[in-house]
Design a protein around this motif. Structure first.
Motif, PDB file in Angstrom:
ATOM      1  N   HIS A 136       5.496 -17.533   5.699  1.00 59.24           N
ATOM      2  CA  HIS A 136       6.076 -17.489   4.354  1.00 59.24           C
ATOM      3  C   HIS A 136       5.377 -16.518   3.409  1.00 59.24           C
ATOM      4  O   HIS A 136       5.549 -16.612   2.189  1.00 59.24           O
ATOM      5  CB  HIS A 136       6.091 -18.895   3.759  1.00 59.24           C
ATOM      6  N   GLY A 137       4.593 -15.607   3.956  1.00 57.76           N
ATOM      7  CA  GLY A 137       4.036 -14.529   3.143  1.00 57.76           C
ATOM      8  C   GLY A 137       3.152 -14.986   2.001  1.00 57.76           C
ATOM      9  O   GLY A 137       3.346 -14.584   0.857  1.00 57.76           O
ATOM     10  N   CYS A 138       2.158 -15.822   2.309  1.00 60.87           N
ATOM     11  CA  CYS A 138       1.282 -16.362   1.261  1.00 60.87           C
ATOM     12  C   CYS A 138       0.290 -15.334   0.733  1.00 60.87           C
ATOM     13  O   CYS A 138      -0.350 -15.568  -0.297  1.00 60.87           O
ATOM     14  CB  CYS A 138       0.523 -17.578   1.782  1.00 60.87           C
ATOM     15  N   PHE A 139       0.130 -14.220   1.430  1.00 64.92           N
ATOM     16  CA  PHE A 139      -0.789 -13.157   1.022  1.00 64.92           C
ATOM     17  C   PHE A 139      -0.055 -11.827   1.088  1.00 64.92           C
ATOM     18  O   PHE A 139       1.022 -11.732   1.692  1.00 64.92           O
ATOM     19  CB  PHE A 139      -2.026 -13.135   1.934  1.00 64.92           C
ATOM     20  N   PRO A 140      -0.625 -10.781   0.483  1.00 64.48           N
ATOM     21  CA  PRO A 140       0.057  -9.488   0.482  1.00 64.48           C
ATOM     22  C   PRO A 140       0.367  -8.946   1.866  1.00 64.48           C
ATOM     23  O   PRO A 140       1.357  -8.219   2.043  1.00 64.48           O
ATOM     24  CB  PRO A 140      -0.923  -8.579  -0.267  1.00 64.48           C
ATOM     25  N   THR A 141      -0.475  -9.264   2.858  1.00 66.12           N
ATOM     26  CA  THR A 141      -0.235  -8.772   4.213  1.00 66.12           C
ATOM     27  C   THR A 141      -0.243  -9.924   5.202  1.00 66.12           C
ATOM     28  O   THR A 141      -0.855 -10.972   4.964  1.00 66.12           O
ATOM     29  CB  THR A 141      -1.301  -7.757   4.645  1.00 66.12           C
ATOM     30  N   LYS A 142       0.433  -9.725   6.327  1.00 63.69           N
ATOM     31  CA  LYS A 142       0.456 -10.749   7.368  1.00 63.69           C
ATOM     32  C   LYS A 142      -0.934 -10.944   7.952  1.00 63.69           C
ATOM     33  O   LYS A 142      -1.302 -12.064   8.339  1.00 63.69           O
ATOM     34  CB  LYS A 142       1.448 -10.364   8.473  1.00 63.69           C
ATOM     35  N   GLU A 143      -1.732  -9.863   7.991  1.00 67.34           N
ATOM     36  CA  GLU A 143      -3.094  -9.971   8.520  1.00 67.34           C
ATOM     37  C   GLU A 143      -3.932 -10.936   7.671  1.00 67.34           C
ATOM     38  O   GLU A 143      -4.660 -11.783   8.210  1.00 67.34           O
ATOM     39  CB  GLU A 143      -3.759  -8.596   8.560  1.00 67.34           C
TER      40      GLU A 143
END
Length: 391
Positions: A136-143
């Motif tokens: 669900h994209g909790c941060f700017p990047t998936k990493e």
């Protein structure tokens, strides 16, 4: 008492960074205090940073060295992610040094600490399903999402870091209830409200004050500043100051232009010593957060200089205005926010009464009270630790 305070400061300074430094200064008046301060500003969102957050032998050795040299009676940890990771927890546990932790947000059960993603409140990860952070994209990047999800899962389950904390310090009744709902025992939770240093001069009840409102805080989606801007459009474009910076700054400036808010001024980041004067001249301060705030330090700072507040109904914010220091507005409701702001900006009598009550409420959040409650929590942990070691 010898007290070691440990904290990882944020890339963009936040309320907990200010609070930690003020707490160190307060305790150092009568106690031997050392601050272990790490900065996240220089850490890139990389595999190396994720590994350090999970476990860093070098960081562990550095913490061991500080503990050997300073020999604290108690260790007080604040934010540990990402730069400190589990180092303080593990080192104090191995040495059987009592450890207390101030809970500043919801990260104990949420990778981004907000329980907010995709523009809405979220509790998907609460029971340990941290893979949702990546979905669900909790941060700017998936990493970054994968890193925090993985690290928090390891810290919560295999390492069980929560068990190494002798007492969790929370600043509000809201957060106390949330920890109880998560299953933390009552005898390991202590409510220690934040504090505000009283200003040297207070000018309450200023009906002739400049007719402007103010927002002070981080410029990001979860803070509800976009809702505030739309409310200002409904109000007919009153003068309003926006103080702060953050990842949403460019979008919010663009939105203000699209809404034709010619009297909304974005001042950017301002030195802390300039903010009280801006607050004291305002008719009202808006705190329209869309997330469950753990406390609301910026709201308390406004109240201390007699500036009434309009807060959302999320988290601990309503606790600050229960005695009439401002108004509670439904989070995300543009019309309600506009009406609440207008009531305090245009009604001198209502504004004067709220201003007086704001000062009265803020005056109970003193440094002296904070120190007394905090030291009592320390002493309770120390007494229980000594009792346990003698049996």
């Amino acid at each position: 008492m010898r007290i070691l305070i440990a904290h990882s400061s944020h890339r963009v300074a936040g309320g907990d960074d200010t609070y930690v430094r003020a707490q160190v200064d307060l305790l150092a008046r009568e106690h031997d205090v050392e601050l272990l301060l790490d900065s996240n500003a220089d850490l890139a969102p990389s595999v190396t940073t994720a590994a350090r957050m999970l476990y860093s032998p070098q960081r562990r050795r550095e913490v061991d060295s500080i503990l050997d040299r300073f020999r604290p009676d108690i260790v007080h940890v604040h934010n540990v992610y990402p730069s400190l990771g589990p180092a303080v927890h593990l080192a104090t546990k191995r040495r059987r040094i009592p450890l207390v932790m101030t809970v500043h947000n919801l990260r104990m059960r949420c990778p981004n600490g907000l329980m907010f993603t995709e523009g809405a409140p979220c509790r998907r990860c609460e029971r340990g399903a941290y893979f949702n952070a990546a979905l669900h994209g909790c941060f700017p990047t998936k990493e970054q999402s994968l890193a925090y999800a993985s690290v928090l899962w390891v810290h919560r389950f295999p390492l069980a870091l929560d068990r190494s904390v002798d007492a969790f310090l929370v600043p509000s009744a809201f957060l106390h209830r949330r920890l109880r709902a998560w299953g933390f025992p009552e005898d390991r939770i202590r409510t220690v409200p934040h504090f505000v240093v009283p200003p040297s001069v207070i000018q309450p009840s200023r009906p002739a004050a400049d007719r402007y409102g103010i927002y002070v805080g981080r410029l990001s989606m979860e803070k509800g500043v976009d809702v505030l801007l739309r409310a200002l459009r409904r109000m007919g474009d009153p003068r309003f100051l926006v103080v702060g910076d953050g990842p949403g700054a460019a979008h919010l400036r663009s939105l203000a232009r699209d809404l034709d808010l010619s009297r909304t001024e974005f001042l950017g980041h301002r030195p802390r010593d300039e903010v009280p004067a801006l607050l004291s001249g305002a008719r009202v301060a808006a705190v329209p957060s869309l997330v469950e705030e753990a406390f609301g330090l910026s709201a308390l700072e406004a109240m201390a200089v007699g500036c009434p507040i309009v807060v959302s109904d999320r988290g601990a914010l309503p606790e600050l205005v229960r005695d009439g220091a401002g108004v509670v507005s439904a989070a995300g409701d543009v019309d309600r926010l506009a009406a609440s702001l207008a009531a305090l900006m245009h009604d001198d009598d209502a504004r004067r009464l709220a201003s007086d009550r704001a000062i009265r409420t803020a005056s109970t959040f003193t440094p002296e009270r904070h120190a007394a409650v905090l030291l009592a929590a320390y002493q309770d942990v120390l007494d229980r630790s000594r009792a346990g070691s003698s049996t």
